[in-house]
Enzyme design. Sequence first.
Site, PDB file in Angstrom:
ATOM      1  N   ASP A  56       0.838  -1.192   0.000  1.00  0.00           N
ATOM      2  CA  ASP A  56       0.000   0.000   0.000  1.00  0.00           C
ATOM      3  C   ASP A  56       0.877   1.248   0.000  1.00  0.00           C
ATOM      4  O   ASP A  56       1.743   1.409   0.865  1.00  0.00           O
ATOM      5  CB  ASP A  56      -0.877  -0.031   1.264  1.00  0.00           C
ATOM      6  CG  ASP A  56      -1.828   1.134   1.317  1.00  0.00           C
ATOM      7  OD1 ASP A  56      -2.957   0.991   0.820  1.00  0.00           O
ATOM      8  OD2 ASP A  56      -1.439   2.203   1.837  1.00  0.00           O
ATOM      9  N   TYR A  61       2.802   9.781   0.409  1.00  0.00           N
ATOM     10  CA  TYR A  61       3.842   9.176   1.250  1.00  0.00           C
ATOM     11  C   TYR A  61       5.261   9.329   0.698  1.00  0.00           C
ATOM     12  O   TYR A  61       6.233   9.186   1.431  1.00  0.00           O
ATOM     13  CB  TYR A  61       3.606   7.668   1.446  1.00  0.00           C
ATOM     14  CG  TYR A  61       2.257   7.253   1.975  1.00  0.00           C
ATOM     15  CD1 TYR A  61       1.472   8.114   2.735  1.00  0.00           C
ATOM     16  CD2 TYR A  61       1.771   5.972   1.728  1.00  0.00           C
ATOM     17  CE1 TYR A  61       0.230   7.712   3.202  1.00  0.00           C
ATOM     18  CE2 TYR A  61       0.543   5.558   2.203  1.00  0.00           C
ATOM     19  CZ  TYR A  61      -0.222   6.438   2.933  1.00  0.00           C
ATOM     20  OH  TYR A  61      -1.428   6.024   3.400  1.00  0.00           O
ATOM     21  N   LYS A  91      -2.888   6.013  -4.015  1.00  0.00           N
ATOM     22  CA  LYS A  91      -4.018   6.895  -3.663  1.00  0.00           C
ATOM     23  C   LYS A  91      -3.861   8.298  -4.224  1.00  0.00           C
ATOM     24  O   LYS A  91      -2.736   8.803  -4.345  1.00  0.00           O
ATOM     25  CB  LYS A  91      -4.149   6.986  -2.138  1.00  0.00           C
ATOM     26  CG  LYS A  91      -4.152   5.649  -1.438  1.00  0.00           C
ATOM     27  CD  LYS A  91      -4.419   5.750   0.043  1.00  0.00           C
ATOM     28  CE  LYS A  91      -4.032   4.451   0.730  1.00  0.00           C
ATOM     29  NZ  LYS A  91      -2.640   4.380   1.146  1.00  0.00           N
ATOM     30  N   HIS A 124      -7.809   9.285  -1.509  1.00  0.00           N
ATOM     31  CA  HIS A 124      -7.155   9.154  -0.201  1.00  0.00           C
ATOM     32  C   HIS A 124      -8.047   9.638   0.958  1.00  0.00           C
ATOM     33  O   HIS A 124      -8.072   9.025   2.027  1.00  0.00           O
ATOM     34  CB  HIS A 124      -5.842   9.955  -0.218  1.00  0.00           C
ATOM     35  CG  HIS A 124      -4.834   9.496   0.773  1.00  0.00           C
ATOM     36  ND1 HIS A 124      -3.490   9.492   0.521  1.00  0.00           N
ATOM     37  CD2 HIS A 124      -4.958   9.027   2.033  1.00  0.00           C
ATOM     38  CE1 HIS A 124      -2.835   9.044   1.573  1.00  0.00           C
ATOM     39  NE2 HIS A 124      -3.716   8.754   2.504  1.00  0.00           N
TER      40      HIS A 124
END
Length: 329
Positions: A56, A61, A91, A124
């Site tokens: 994921d 990130y 996302k 997200h």
Amino acid sequence: MASAAAAVPEVALRSGSGNARPMPAIGMGTASSPLVPETTRDAVLAALEVGFRHFDTASLYGSERPLGEAVAEAVQRGLLAAREEVFITSKLWSMQCHPRLVLPSLLKSLRNMQLEYVDLYLIHMPISLKPGPTVFPAKREDAMPFDFEGVWREMEECHRLGLAKAIGVSNFTTKHLDKILAAATVPPAVNQVELNPVWQQRKLRACCAEKDIHVVAHSPLGGLKWSGSEGNAVLKSEVLAEIAKARGKSIAQVALRWIYEQGVSPIVKSFNKERLKQNVEIFDWELTKDDHIKIGQIPQKVVNTANGMFSPEGEFTSVDLSDMEFFEE
Ligand code: A2P
């Protein structure tokens, strides 16, 4: 290690066109702060070695690139026969939650990962921010009304183009899901939310079960220390510690197993090889009825709130915070 990978059950996702790969019932989270690309890449390789086949990431990130590098290296080394052996989720970040930015954002994520498609692409958060460079925490005045219909139409386009085998949402409450479902031709396959023994999401789970939306759990062990929160209510739970002792398992394993037994798939973050191994070893034992009763009685406490995403200064000028809040009792 093919045998460890084979031991992880898989979940069939609703994808609209029936060509989505089933999702391995546990995934590795790649969000870390601060992000160190080499550490992330090495941790993904370690996860592959112990049997993880589900990863994921998110554009937020910064882990898309090292994740893609690790997958490419694993294929090169023969640890994976092909990219198709792994299930990868990314996302769409809030600054790109505008219809015209959805497809370009997925294409950028795919370039970051050197992939031709993602297995699952998620919105997200049910929060739209003014487009621009990512600032975290966000400015309150940058929050904008969310065009659920327009953004979902473009998510469906990503799916139609085969760039996202399945599409879904993350951090959506039942209220947000209703807005997407009202607009959807391809309904969301997944809702990924904060879920663990300390935040069990009973109402949301019932709603998702009714609407055939698979629930995925982020922060299954209480999560990272986003927004100054404690993030350790799960690992410090005395109830879980007692059950762990009786079962000869770790607290983390009890939490992950409990999530799995709810029909939910945890995304757990560890970059430590021993803990990675432990986290994937939850499929050959069970919790008892009594364990479930005790876990069901744990007092509930959410970690992530919309307020925590924004810096305290400034004003929400065009939206009401309650419209963006992504937890519900
Ligand atoms: P580490 O990366 O040092 O292993 P979540 O998955 O809920 O976001 O929680 C992640 C946190 O839990 C991380 O800080 C991670 O630390 C820690 N963690 C992950 N797996 C385990 C485990 N099996 N035992 C103890 N702590 C764990």
